[in-house]
Design a protein around this motif. Structure first.
Motif, PDB file in Angstrom:
ATOM      1  N   LYS A 111      44.940  34.077  44.599  1.00  0.00           N
ATOM      2  CA  LYS A 111      44.785  35.344  45.336  1.00  0.00           C
ATOM      3  C   LYS A 111      43.577  36.126  44.824  1.00  0.00           C
ATOM      4  N   SER A 112      43.549  36.362  43.522  1.00  0.00           N
ATOM      5  CA  SER A 112      42.449  37.154  42.965  1.00  0.00           C
ATOM      6  C   SER A 112      41.111  36.456  43.180  1.00  0.00           C
ATOM      7  N   THR A 113      41.093  35.149  43.020  1.00  0.00           N
ATOM      8  CA  THR A 113      39.845  34.413  43.197  1.00  0.00           C
ATOM      9  C   THR A 113      39.328  34.568  44.628  1.00  0.00           C
ATOM     10  N   THR A 114      40.246  34.498  45.611  1.00  0.00           N
ATOM     11  CA  THR A 114      39.834  34.692  47.002  1.00  0.00           C
ATOM     12  C   THR A 114      39.240  36.085  47.201  1.00  0.00           C
ATOM     13  N   MET A 115      39.899  37.083  46.633  1.00  0.00           N
ATOM     14  CA  MET A 115      39.406  38.455  46.775  1.00  0.00           C
ATOM     15  C   MET A 115      38.037  38.628  46.123  1.00  0.00           C
ATOM     16  N   LYS A 116      37.843  37.990  44.982  1.00  0.00           N
ATOM     17  CA  LYS A 116      36.546  38.091  44.299  1.00  0.00           C
ATOM     18  C   LYS A 116      35.432  37.489  45.145  1.00  0.00           C
ATOM     19  N   MET A 117      35.763  36.482  45.917  1.00  0.00           N
ATOM     20  CA  MET A 117      34.729  35.882  46.782  1.00  0.00           C
ATOM     21  C   MET A 117      34.451  36.775  47.981  1.00  0.00           C
ATOM     22  N   ILE A 118      35.493  37.405  48.536  1.00  0.00           N
ATOM     23  CA  ILE A 118      35.279  38.302  49.678  1.00  0.00           C
ATOM     24  C   ILE A 118      34.412  39.491  49.268  1.00  0.00           C
ATOM     25  N   THR A 119      34.646  39.993  48.050  1.00  0.00           N
ATOM     26  CA  THR A 119      33.928  41.194  47.618  1.00  0.00           C
ATOM     27  C   THR A 119      32.566  40.877  47.002  1.00  0.00           C
ATOM     28  N   GLY A 120      32.215  39.598  46.958  1.00  0.00           N
ATOM     29  CA  GLY A 120      30.873  39.245  46.504  1.00  0.00           C
ATOM     30  C   GLY A 120      30.733  39.167  44.999  1.00  0.00           C
ATOM     31  N   TYR A 121      31.850  39.197  44.269  1.00  0.00           N
ATOM     32  CA  TYR A 121      31.722  39.066  42.811  1.00  0.00           C
ATOM     33  C   TYR A 121      31.524  37.603  42.419  1.00  0.00           C
ATOM     34  N   LEU A 122      32.236  36.706  43.106  1.00  0.00           N
ATOM     35  CA  LEU A 122      32.071  35.277  42.856  1.00  0.00           C
ATOM     36  C   LEU A 122      31.409  34.633  44.067  1.00  0.00           C
ATOM     37  N   ARG A 123      30.560  33.649  43.798  1.00  0.00           N
ATOM     38  CA  ARG A 123      29.967  32.925  44.907  1.00  0.00           C
ATOM     39  C   ARG A 123      30.853  31.732  45.247  1.00  0.00           C
ATOM     40  N   PRO A 124      31.261  31.584  46.520  1.00  0.00           N
ATOM     41  CA  PRO A 124      32.116  30.445  46.869  1.00  0.00           C
ATOM     42  C   PRO A 124      31.348  29.123  46.785  1.00  0.00           C
TER      43      PRO A 124
END
Ligand SMILES: Nc1ncnc2c1ncn2[C@@H]1O[C@H](COP(=O)(O)OP(=O)(O)OP(=O)(O)O)[C@@H](O)[C@H]1O
Ligand SMILES: [Mg+2]
Lengths: 239, 239
Positions: A40-53
């Protein structure tokens, strides 16, 4: 408003998120459920641009995060897990800083936005207190205040009611419900009643994959009479 | 968007007593080295600050990593890096803002040596050109040290590791220019290679400025160390 297509994230050999897709429209409150470590958190981090998918894309209001991260970050309010904040700043200083970075450079506009966010999250009594001296629930509220300070069109909230007392939980839920009229909201939670109480849609993810995407009523209808946590257990343990 | 980040970081130093301890320590150590037997500030009997600045490369070796170690390690440790990079700022802006704030803090420490300037002006008639170029050299060299430390602090969440790695890398950049080391290299390498290696040292480029020789080469050297360190810093953070 928020469009997620085939997001994939791999840590080393572990695939934390494995092809997650969904869309959230204005007025939707999407409840994001799943066991610990589901992604869940990983998905959110990608939506918010913190992590690059590693693959897939996330669009906010038509803008691809990968193409223009700053534009997306401007539109989003994000409460990360555990509500990180600069501990040595006071609540007022911290929210003032967020307001300034969010582009409210005039002191009048800044004060108005800080005051509004503090009022909505009931932070007025602790505005002058250093964040490191706050209790967990108040820290959580600071994170929430920071996320909604610029009145964003989309909110991504990672466990927004974590650590709040029952009164505050209700307060935050009704706040989310009242704001969601013209916003798209994604919130993750481990509290199933929360989903029943405010969410218009539920997504359950397990081991990085979406296993359920429907309304809370439809989820309940899978096993009439059963409690939601029983349904949750059968869905996330079956694989 | 650099201004609010700069302001938060710079004022952040003064939110803890560490800043004041640092400023006093820097002043006491640097002045007492100059006045000591090794410095021979008074014995030199000349109205110049050369005996004061001569210790700067060594002093910076420990004091600048102490300032730079927290730049990114602290953000990683406390999780605020996730907050920072979901605000509408680019990585480059954040890196530059934080670097400039730390640099401004070190420049403040250097500026606190002004009583020495007054002293030599009172005791004799100093060469103001040499004085100005010495200060310029000190500020540039501090920037170069700090660029390296900003980079090393982005590689770890542990401030102690960040400090030690910072000192080691800076020490390498310092020792390359010691004449003993250059002679040692000349023992088995062609002179031009030994010279090229020495050319990467902070000392090689700092000493001319201490003597009042403002060679654009030296200024470009320090600026390019800063530039490339910050560029690598951005790459390390976006990884
Ligand atoms: N930085 C990281 N490095 C390696 N693995 C990670 C990292 N972050 C997350 N993971 C792994 O990715 C998986 C998904 O983690 P994630 O934080 O997205 O779960 P979650 O659904 O938010 O769980 P929770 O309900 O406990 O918050 C987990 O197995 C986790 O161990
Ligand atoms: Mg989580």
């Amino acid at each position: 408003m928020i469009e997620v297509k085939g997001l994939v994230k791999t840590y080393g050999t572990k695939r934390a998120v494995d092809g997650v897709s969904f869309t959230v429209r204005r007025g939707d409150i999407l409840g994001f459920l799943g066991p610990n470590g589901a992604g869940k958190s990983t998905t959110m981090k990608m939506i918010t641009g913190y992590l690059r998918p590693d693959a897939g894309s996330a669009l906010v209001d038509g803008t691809d995060v990968a193409a223009d991260p700053v534009a997306v970050k401007r539109k989003l309010g994000y409460l990360p897990e555990n509500a990180p904040a600069y501990p040595e700043m006071t609540v007022a200083e911290f929210l003032g800083f967020i307001a300034e970075v969010r582009g409210f450079s005039g002191s009048e506009a800044r004060r108005a936005h800080v005051a509004r966010a503090a009022r909505l999250t009931h932070l007025e009594p602790v505005l002058g207190q250093a964040i490191e001296t706050l209790s967990k629930g108040y820290k959580q509220r600071v994170g929430f205040a920071q996320a909604l300070l610029h009145d964003p069109a989309a909110l991504v909230l990672d466990e927004p009611t974590d650590g709040l007392d029952p009164n505050q939980k209700n307060e935050v839920r009704s706040l989310i419900r009242s704001m969601a009229v013209e916003k798209a909201v994604i919130l993750s939670t481990h509290i199933l009643e929360e989903v029943e109480a405010i969410c218009t849609r539920v997504i359950i993810i397990s081991r990085g994959r979406v296993v359920v995407d429907e309304t809370p009523a439809a989820l309940q209808a899978r096993k009439p009479g059963a409690r939601l946590d029983e349904i949750f257990r059968s869905l996330t343990q079956s694989e | 968007m650099i201004k609010p980040l700069f302001k938060r970081e710079f004022l952040g130093y003064f939110r803890s007593p560490v800043a004041y301890v640092f400023l006093v320590a820097f002043l006491v150590i640097s002045v007492s080295l100059a006045l000591s037997r090794f410095g021979g500030f008074f014995e030199a009997n000349s109205a110049s600050l050369e005996r004061y600045f001569i210790f700067y490369p060594w002093l910076f070796l420990f004091l600048v990593p102490a300032v730079g170690m927290r730049l990114w390690s602290e953000e990683r440790r406390s999780g605020t890096i996730e907050l920072l990079f979901t605000l509408p700022v680019t990585t480059l802006e954040a890196v530059v803002a934080k670097f400039l704030a730390a640099w401004a803090f070190v420049v403040l420490a250097i500026a606190l040596s002004f009583p020495l300037v007054i002293t030599v002006a009172y005791l004799g008639s100093p060469d103001w050109g040499v004085m100005a170029s010495s200060y310029l050299g000190a500020v540039l060299m501090a920037g170069a040290y700090l660029g390296v430390c900003s980079l090393t602090s982005s590689l770890t969440r542990n401030q102690v590791v960040s400090f030690v790695v910072g000192v080691v890398v800076c020490a390498a950049l310092l020792f390359l220019g010691l004449s003993g080391f250059t002679h040692f290299l000349e023992g088995f390498l062609p002179v031009w290679i030994a010279d090229a290696v020495a050319n990467f040292s902070f000392i090689t480029h700092f000493e001319p400025l201490l003597k009042g020789i403002v060679d654009p080469k030296d200024i470009v050297f320090f600026l390019s160390v800063i530039g490339s360190a910050l560029l690598l810093n951005v790459i390390a953070l976006e990884r």
